[in-house]
Design an enzyme around this catalytic site. Structure first.
Site, PDB file in Angstrom:
ATOM      1  CG  ASP A 142      -0.362  -0.086   2.513  1.00 11.28           C
ATOM      2  OD1 ASP A 142       0.875  -0.177   2.586  1.00 11.28           O
ATOM      3  OD2 ASP A 142      -1.102  -0.050   3.525  1.00 11.28           O
ATOM      4  CB  SER A 143       4.586   1.716  -0.102  1.00 14.25           C
ATOM      5  OG  SER A 143       4.808   0.566  -0.901  1.00 14.25           O
ATOM      6  CG  ASP A 189       0.418  -4.097   2.015  1.00 11.46           C
ATOM      7  OD1 ASP A 189       0.462  -4.979   2.903  1.00 11.46           O
ATOM      8  OD2 ASP A 189       1.249  -3.171   1.923  1.00 11.46           O
ATOM      9  CE  LYS A 247       3.232  -5.989   3.722  1.00  7.99           C
ATOM     10  NZ  LYS A 247       2.732  -4.874   4.551  1.00  7.99           N
ATOM     11  CD  GLU A 270       0.722  -1.599   7.568  1.00  8.58           C
ATOM     12  OE1 GLU A 270       0.512  -0.777   8.485  1.00  8.58           O
ATOM     13  OE2 GLU A 270       1.221  -1.278   6.470  1.00  8.58           O
ATOM     14  CD  GLU A 282       8.060  -0.405   7.398  1.00  6.12           C
ATOM     15  OE1 GLU A 282       7.100  -1.115   7.051  1.00  6.12           O
ATOM     16  OE2 GLU A 282       8.268   0.741   6.945  1.00  6.12           O
TER      17      GLU A 282
HETATM   18  O1  KIV Z   1       3.562  -1.113   1.613  1.00  6.89           O
HETATM   19  C1  KIV Z   1       4.720  -1.551   1.568  1.00  6.89           C
HETATM   20  O2  KIV Z   1       5.493  -1.267   0.640  1.00  6.89           O
HETATM   21  C2  KIV Z   1       5.173  -2.406   2.658  1.00  6.89           C
HETATM   22  C3  KIV Z   1       6.617  -2.778   2.683  1.00  6.89           C
HETATM   23  C4  KIV Z   1       7.415  -1.644   3.189  1.00  6.89           C
HETATM   24  C5  KIV Z   1       6.864  -3.998   3.475  1.00  6.89           C
HETATM   25  O3  KIV Z   1       4.398  -2.773   3.490  1.00  6.89           O
END
Ligand code: KIV
Length: 282
Positions: A44-45, A83, A113, A115, A183
């Site tokens: 989600d970055s 994510d 994934k 969080e 992280e």
């Molecule tokens: O969103 C993302 O890019 C991440 C990575 C930094 C692990 O969660």
């Protein structure tokens, strides 16, 4: 050869570092494929890197699905993880399972994934795993809750905070996560966590002890505004190169150097004459 979960575990057992990178579109996926990475995360970055949001919390499920599907189309071998965006899984186990299933069914993700390792995230991870979908955990700095964590800063720097992260990681492992991202935590804390856990850990700003490393594609390629976090290593400086190329193009257009003869299509002179006649030209 396609990277499967057993193949990842074999690498992990052999102590071979796992290479993970983020991607958000077709060309990014093609590049990750060609470079031979093991895992690709549609993080989600992408909210910040390609969609221009000020943080990760603004991105919607529909937007993440679109990014994931684009990556899927460019990817064959690496293992694809998506994510779950903020607000798409916290409300209930049912919401979490339904959202995770969309990433698998509609966008072709092999795992999702989520969080945090608090009671809510652990319960959601367990529910998704029980629904037959692979889940990767994520503890330490979890950008979806950066406001509550006091900003995008290193975590686990006190004994109590490090203990909490260890408890969260163990709970996610117990819930059935196949791997965990660590992280922005001290390298020495990571060493202890790696000893404690039996599933692979993927680090970002967590030192060298993890089973694998992940970097955000745009950080790695040097396409970003401002300086990245302390843990970022840029392997290229493509941002300035992109600007140089665009400025050269703009110059060529303004000076009428582009397009040149080699960029133009031709037409048979007799066809051109017929065309001109049809237009009533001499
Ligand atoms: O969103 C993302 O890019 C991440 C990575 C930094 C692990 O969660």
């Amino acid at each position: 050869m396609q990277v499967t979960l057993p193949a990842l575990h074999e690498k992990y057992e052999r102590g071979e570092p796992l290479v993970m990178v983020t991607a958000y579109d077709f060309p990014g996926a093609r590049a990750a494929e060609a470079a031979g990475v093991d895992l690709v995360l549609v993080g989600d970055s992408g909210a910040e890197m390609v969609l221009g949001y000020p943080s990760t919390v603004g991105v919607s499920t529909e937007e993440m699905l679109m990014l994931t599907a684009a990556v899927r189309r460019g990817l064959h071998d690496p293992f694809l993880i998506a994510d779950l965006p903020f607000g798409s899984y916290e409300a209930s186990d049912e919401q979490a399972v339904l959202t995770a299933a969309r990433f698998v069914r509609e966008a072709g993700a092999q795992a999702v994934k989520l969080e945090r390792g608090n009671a809510t995230s652990v319960a959601r991870a367990r529910a998704i795993v029980q629904a037959g979908i692979l889940v990767m955990g994520h503890v330490g700095l979890t950008p979806q809750s950066a406001t509550a964590l006091g900003g995008n800063r290193a975590q686990g720097r006190s004994g109590a905070a490090a203990t909490r992260i260890a408890q969260e990681a163990l709970a996610l492992q117990e819930a059935g996560c196949f791997a965990i991202v660590l992280e922005a935590i001290p390298a020495a804390v990571t060493e202890e966590l790696v000893r404690l856990l039996t599933i692979p850990t993927i680090g970002i700003g967590a030192g060298p002890a993890t089973a694998g490393q992940v970097l955000v594609l745009h950080d790695l390629l040097g396409i970003r505004e401002g300086t990245g976090a302390r843990f970022v290593r840029s392997y290229a400086n493509l941002g300035p190169e992109m600007i140089t190329a665009l400025a050269a193009y703009a110059d060529d257009v303004r000076e009428r150097r582009y397009p040149a003869a080699e960029h133009c299509y031709t037409i048979d002179p007799s066809e051109l004459a017929e065309f001109r006649t049809a237009l009533g030209r001499p």
